[in-house]
Design a protein around this motif. Sequence first.
Motif, PDB file in Angstrom:
ATOM      1  N   SER A 169       0.132  -3.922  32.962  1.00 21.94           N
ATOM      2  CA  SER A 169       0.710  -5.112  32.326  1.00 21.94           C
ATOM      3  C   SER A 169       1.452  -5.969  33.341  1.00 21.94           C
ATOM      4  CB  SER A 169       1.667  -4.698  31.199  1.00 21.94           C
ATOM      5  OG  SER A 169       0.977  -4.083  30.156  1.00 21.94           O
ATOM      6  N   TYR A 170       2.188  -5.311  34.222  1.00 22.11           N
ATOM      7  CA  TYR A 170       2.900  -6.031  35.279  1.00 22.11           C
ATOM      8  C   TYR A 170       1.913  -6.816  36.140  1.00 22.11           C
ATOM      9  CZ  TYR A 170       5.572  -6.720  39.606  1.00 22.11           C
ATOM     10  OH  TYR A 170       6.186  -7.265  40.706  1.00 22.11           O
ATOM     11  N   GLY A 171       0.842  -6.145  36.568  1.00 23.42           N
ATOM     12  CA  GLY A 171      -0.123  -6.803  37.441  1.00 23.42           C
ATOM     13  C   GLY A 171      -0.920  -7.890  36.751  1.00 23.42           C
ATOM     14  N   LEU A 172      -1.323  -7.639  35.519  1.00 22.53           N
ATOM     15  CA  LEU A 172      -2.066  -8.667  34.781  1.00 22.53           C
ATOM     16  C   LEU A 172      -1.227  -9.924  34.611  1.00 22.53           C
ATOM     17  CD1 LEU A 172      -3.802  -6.535  31.988  1.00 22.53           C
ATOM     18  CD2 LEU A 172      -4.926  -7.744  33.872  1.00 22.53           C
ATOM     19  N   ALA A 173       0.037  -9.743  34.263  1.00 21.77           N
ATOM     20  CA  ALA A 173       0.915 -10.903  34.089  1.00 21.77           C
ATOM     21  C   ALA A 173       1.069 -11.674  35.389  1.00 21.77           C
ATOM     22  CB  ALA A 173       2.277 -10.456  33.574  1.00 21.77           C
ATOM     23  N   GLY A 174       1.214 -10.959  36.500  1.00 24.09           N
ATOM     24  CA  GLY A 174       1.331 -11.627  37.787  1.00 24.09           C
ATOM     25  C   GLY A 174       0.099 -12.416  38.156  1.00 24.09           C
ATOM     26  N   ASN A 175      -1.078 -11.898  37.792  1.00 22.21           N
ATOM     27  CA  ASN A 175      -2.321 -12.599  38.112  1.00 22.21           C
ATOM     28  C   ASN A 175      -2.601 -13.749  37.155  1.00 22.21           C
ATOM     29  OD1 ASN A 175      -4.478 -11.243  40.212  1.00 22.21           O
ATOM     30  ND2 ASN A 175      -2.858  -9.843  39.606  1.00 22.21           N
ATOM     31  N   ILE A 176      -2.365 -13.538  35.882  1.00 22.00           N
ATOM     32  CA  ILE A 176      -2.648 -14.578  34.893  1.00 22.00           C
ATOM     33  C   ILE A 176      -1.745 -15.788  35.082  1.00 22.00           C
ATOM     34  CG2 ILE A 176      -2.545 -15.098  32.412  1.00 22.00           C
ATOM     35  CD1 ILE A 176      -3.497 -12.223  31.912  1.00 22.00           C
ATOM     36  N   THR A 177      -0.521 -15.568  35.581  1.00 22.11           N
ATOM     37  CA  THR A 177       0.422 -16.671  35.793  1.00 22.11           C
ATOM     38  C   THR A 177       0.565 -17.027  37.272  1.00 22.11           C
ATOM     39  OG1 THR A 177       2.329 -15.185  35.951  1.00 22.11           O
ATOM     40  CG2 THR A 177       1.729 -15.979  33.752  1.00 22.11           C
ATOM     41  N   ALA A 178      -0.391 -16.627  38.096  1.00 19.83           N
ATOM     42  CA  ALA A 178      -0.300 -16.883  39.532  1.00 19.83           C
ATOM     43  C   ALA A 178      -0.226 -18.377  39.835  1.00 19.83           C
ATOM     44  CB  ALA A 178      -1.508 -16.275  40.240  1.00 19.83           C
ATOM     45  N   VAL A 179       0.352 -18.679  40.988  1.00 20.85           N
ATOM     46  CA  VAL A 179       0.467 -20.066  41.433  1.00 20.85           C
ATOM     47  C   VAL A 179      -0.728 -20.408  42.311  1.00 20.85           C
ATOM     48  CG1 VAL A 179       1.834 -21.717  42.769  1.00 20.85           C
ATOM     49  CG2 VAL A 179       2.984 -20.012  41.319  1.00 20.85           C
ATOM     50  N   VAL A 180      -1.470 -21.452  41.939  1.00 23.46           N
ATOM     51  CA  VAL A 180      -2.624 -21.936  42.698  1.00 23.46           C
ATOM     52  C   VAL A 180      -2.452 -23.436  42.917  1.00 23.46           C
ATOM     53  CG1 VAL A 180      -5.127 -22.241  42.734  1.00 23.46           C
ATOM     54  CG2 VAL A 180      -4.138 -20.157  41.761  1.00 23.46           C
ATOM     55  N   ASP A 181      -2.484 -23.847  44.176  1.00 26.67           N
ATOM     56  CA  ASP A 181      -2.292 -25.262  44.520  1.00 26.67           C
ATOM     57  C   ASP A 181      -0.984 -25.806  43.968  1.00 26.67           C
ATOM     58  OD1 ASP A 181      -4.749 -25.299  45.842  1.00 26.67           O
ATOM     59  OD2 ASP A 181      -5.832 -25.843  44.008  1.00 26.67           O
ATOM     60  N   GLY A 182       0.043 -24.977  44.021  1.00 32.39           N
ATOM     61  CA  GLY A 182       1.370 -25.424  43.615  1.00 32.39           C
ATOM     62  C   GLY A 182       1.643 -25.384  42.130  1.00 32.39           C
ATOM     63  N   GLU A 183       0.677 -24.936  41.325  1.00 33.60           N
ATOM     64  CA  GLU A 183       0.876 -24.897  39.870  1.00 33.60           C
ATOM     65  C   GLU A 183       0.505 -23.531  39.311  1.00 33.60           C
ATOM     66  OE1 GLU A 183      -1.200 -27.993  37.913  1.00 33.60           O
ATOM     67  OE2 GLU A 183      -0.119 -29.620  38.913  1.00 33.60           O
ATOM     68  N   ALA A 225      -2.865  -5.774  44.561  1.00 31.43           N
ATOM     69  CA  ALA A 225      -2.170  -4.495  44.762  1.00 31.43           C
ATOM     70  C   ALA A 225      -1.997  -3.740  43.451  1.00 31.43           C
ATOM     71  CB  ALA A 225      -0.813  -4.738  45.411  1.00 31.43           C
ATOM     72  N   TYR A 226      -1.835  -4.468  42.347  1.00 37.29           N
ATOM     73  CA  TYR A 226      -1.603  -3.794  41.072  1.00 37.29           C
ATOM     74  C   TYR A 226      -2.778  -2.918  40.675  1.00 37.29           C
ATOM     75  CZ  TYR A 226      -4.777  -6.608  38.192  1.00 37.29           C
ATOM     76  OH  TYR A 226      -5.891  -7.185  37.624  1.00 37.29           O
ATOM     77  N   TRP A 227      -4.008  -3.344  41.024  1.00 33.69           N
ATOM     78  CA  TRP A 227      -5.166  -2.531  40.649  1.00 33.69           C
ATOM     79  C   TRP A 227      -5.249  -1.269  41.512  1.00 33.69           C
ATOM     80  CZ3 TRP A 227      -8.360  -3.207  36.511  1.00 33.69           C
ATOM     81  CH2 TRP A 227      -9.455  -2.353  36.431  1.00 33.69           C
ATOM     82  N   THR A 228      -4.936  -1.411  42.791  1.00 40.19           N
ATOM     83  CA  THR A 228      -4.895  -0.245  43.668  1.00 40.19           C
ATOM     84  C   THR A 228      -3.894   0.775  43.155  1.00 40.19           C
ATOM     85  OG1 THR A 228      -5.460  -1.640  45.577  1.00 40.19           O
ATOM     86  CG2 THR A 228      -4.503   0.518  46.044  1.00 40.19           C
ATOM     87  N   VAL A 229      -2.709   0.306  42.818  1.00 34.51           N
ATOM     88  CA  VAL A 229      -1.662   1.205  42.340  1.00 34.51           C
ATOM     89  C   VAL A 229      -2.015   1.764  40.962  1.00 34.51           C
ATOM     90  CG1 VAL A 229       0.774   1.370  41.703  1.00 34.51           C
ATOM     91  CG2 VAL A 229       0.097   0.063  43.724  1.00 34.51           C
ATOM     92  N   SER A 230      -2.542   0.928  40.071  1.00 35.40           N
ATOM     93  CA  SER A 230      -2.943   1.405  38.741  1.00 35.40           C
ATOM     94  C   SER A 230      -3.984   2.503  38.848  1.00 35.40           C
ATOM     95  CB  SER A 230      -3.506   0.247  37.904  1.00 35.40           C
ATOM     96  OG  SER A 230      -2.524  -0.722  37.639  1.00 35.40           O
ATOM     97  N   ALA A 231      -4.945   2.321  39.759  1.00 36.93           N
ATOM     98  CA  ALA A 231      -5.973   3.345  39.944  1.00 36.93           C
ATOM     99  C   ALA A 231      -5.350   4.651  40.399  1.00 36.93           C
ATOM    100  CB  ALA A 231      -7.006   2.866  40.959  1.00 36.93           C
ATOM    101  N   THR A 253       7.206  -5.659  45.791  1.00 38.56           N
ATOM    102  CA  THR A 253       8.397  -4.830  45.590  1.00 38.56           C
ATOM    103  C   THR A 253       8.562  -4.473  44.120  1.00 38.56           C
ATOM    104  OG1 THR A 253       9.479  -5.919  47.472  1.00 38.56           O
ATOM    105  CG2 THR A 253      10.885  -4.698  45.934  1.00 38.56           C
ATOM    106  N   GLY A 254       8.371  -5.470  43.263  1.00 33.70           N
ATOM    107  CA  GLY A 254       8.471  -5.227  41.831  1.00 33.70           C
ATOM    108  C   GLY A 254       7.444  -4.234  41.339  1.00 33.70           C
ATOM    109  N   LEU A 255       6.257  -4.249  41.933  1.00 31.14           N
ATOM    110  CA  LEU A 255       5.209  -3.312  41.557  1.00 31.14           C
ATOM    111  C   LEU A 255       5.652  -1.871  41.800  1.00 31.14           C
ATOM    112  CD1 LEU A 255       2.320  -2.742  40.630  1.00 31.14           C
ATOM    113  CD2 LEU A 255       1.560  -3.176  42.980  1.00 31.14           C
ATOM    114  N   VAL A 256       6.275  -1.632  42.951  1.00 29.61           N
ATOM    115  CA  VAL A 256       6.771  -0.294  43.268  1.00 29.61           C
ATOM    116  C   VAL A 256       7.868   0.107  42.283  1.00 29.61           C
ATOM    117  CG1 VAL A 256       7.931   1.115  45.005  1.00 29.61           C
ATOM    118  CG2 VAL A 256       6.166  -0.529  45.697  1.00 29.61           C
ATOM    119  N   VAL A 257       8.763  -0.826  41.976  1.00 26.10           N
ATOM    120  CA  VAL A 257       9.865  -0.541  41.055  1.00 26.10           C
ATOM    121  C   VAL A 257       9.336  -0.201  39.663  1.00 26.10           C
ATOM    122  CG1 VAL A 257      11.854  -1.545  39.869  1.00 26.10           C
ATOM    123  CG2 VAL A 257      11.543  -1.922  42.322  1.00 26.10           C
ATOM    124  N   VAL A 258       8.392  -1.006  39.177  1.00 24.56           N
ATOM    125  CA  VAL A 258       7.839  -0.773  37.839  1.00 24.56           C
ATOM    126  C   VAL A 258       7.108   0.563  37.788  1.00 24.56           C
ATOM    127  CG1 VAL A 258       6.083  -1.555  36.188  1.00 24.56           C
ATOM    128  CG2 VAL A 258       7.704  -3.189  37.164  1.00 24.56           C
TER     129      VAL A 258
END
Length: 368
Positions: A146-160, A240-246, A117-122
């Motif tokens: 930038s929105y997508g990179l931040a979401g991926n770089i700070t993604a949650v994996v195994d609860g962290e 999704a951010y890469w699809t939308v960025s493209a 949802t945030g991706l669409v808004v941004v």
Amino acid sequence: MAEAVGDGESSRPDRRTPPTAVIKAVRSLVEMPAGPGPRLWIALRAALSIGVPFGLLTALGYEGIGLQTAAGAFVALFAASLAAAERTKVLPFVALALIGSAALGAALSPWPVLLGTGLVVVAGATAALSFAFRLGPPGPVFFVLSYGLAGNITAVVDGERLNSPLVLIAALAGGALFSYLLALAPLLRDAERSQPVRPLGELLPGPWLGPGERRLILRILIVAVVGTVVTMLWIDPHRAYWTVSAGVAVIGLSAVRRHSLARGLHRTVGTLVGAALYLAIAPLGAFPVALVVLLTGLQFIIELVVVRNYALALVFITPLVLLLTGAAAGGGDLMGAASERVLDTLIGSVIAVVTALLHRRVVKDRPE
């Protein structure tokens, strides 16, 4: 700074047959038209913006944080043609938008639906602001990225979290500040300081939207919604951010229908070749010094060629982003990452090209 978005409303209907448009689009892949002006200083500024903070922090033993400053270097890509004193007025707004986009991406990263949802808004909000105030190249695409990179770089994996959102935003802000100061470096020369400086209202006129701008915003919203839904439902929410960025990149800044066909072809072919280049150079990314050199060199080449051949620029943009996200997120399957980018780019490009049907097909008037 103001940049008109051509809509061709005063021109006659385009009688060019689709095969002719396709041939011209294919031919443009190997053409290198003259650029709008010298690019050496612009390319050097962009390269130093990413290389100096990353290299310095890597030398001090903080390679991970250094990588996260790289997104702040996007500041150097905006207002590149303005005089240094005029950049002092425009770039703070760009930096705030980049940081705000990244902060939102990092904040929503744990929740896929909210992230989408945030991706669409941004995408919609930054497109509206970019066009309403005539920000000019490169448009809203880097805010989405930038929105997508931040979401991926700070993604949650195994609860962290893979990386701390606060550290990321601080690093990005530091990178943006360095890019801003570097963009002002010419002011050290008397000749640069003596140049006339236009008021902010002339550099970022608006807000107002003409028919062309409104159609571009509508197209970007369609790309954002469709691209996000398709990627989230059938592929991976964090891609999704890469699809939308493209798709946003393919739409670009022109409201001319045939422009999207060429941009879509350039985006797809450039990403495909760029993915192959990434596979060839990715093993070097395991060595911190080599990674600094690679990112700096790639950014330099991108800014040299981007105004002359978009596909060629994508050959270097693709490995740069893949190296950046891969290293910051802890590496992974190289072949898988490359093939994912090609698929995501193809989806985004196709959606963007289809939305070009919202524009009238036109050509310039010719003597009868």
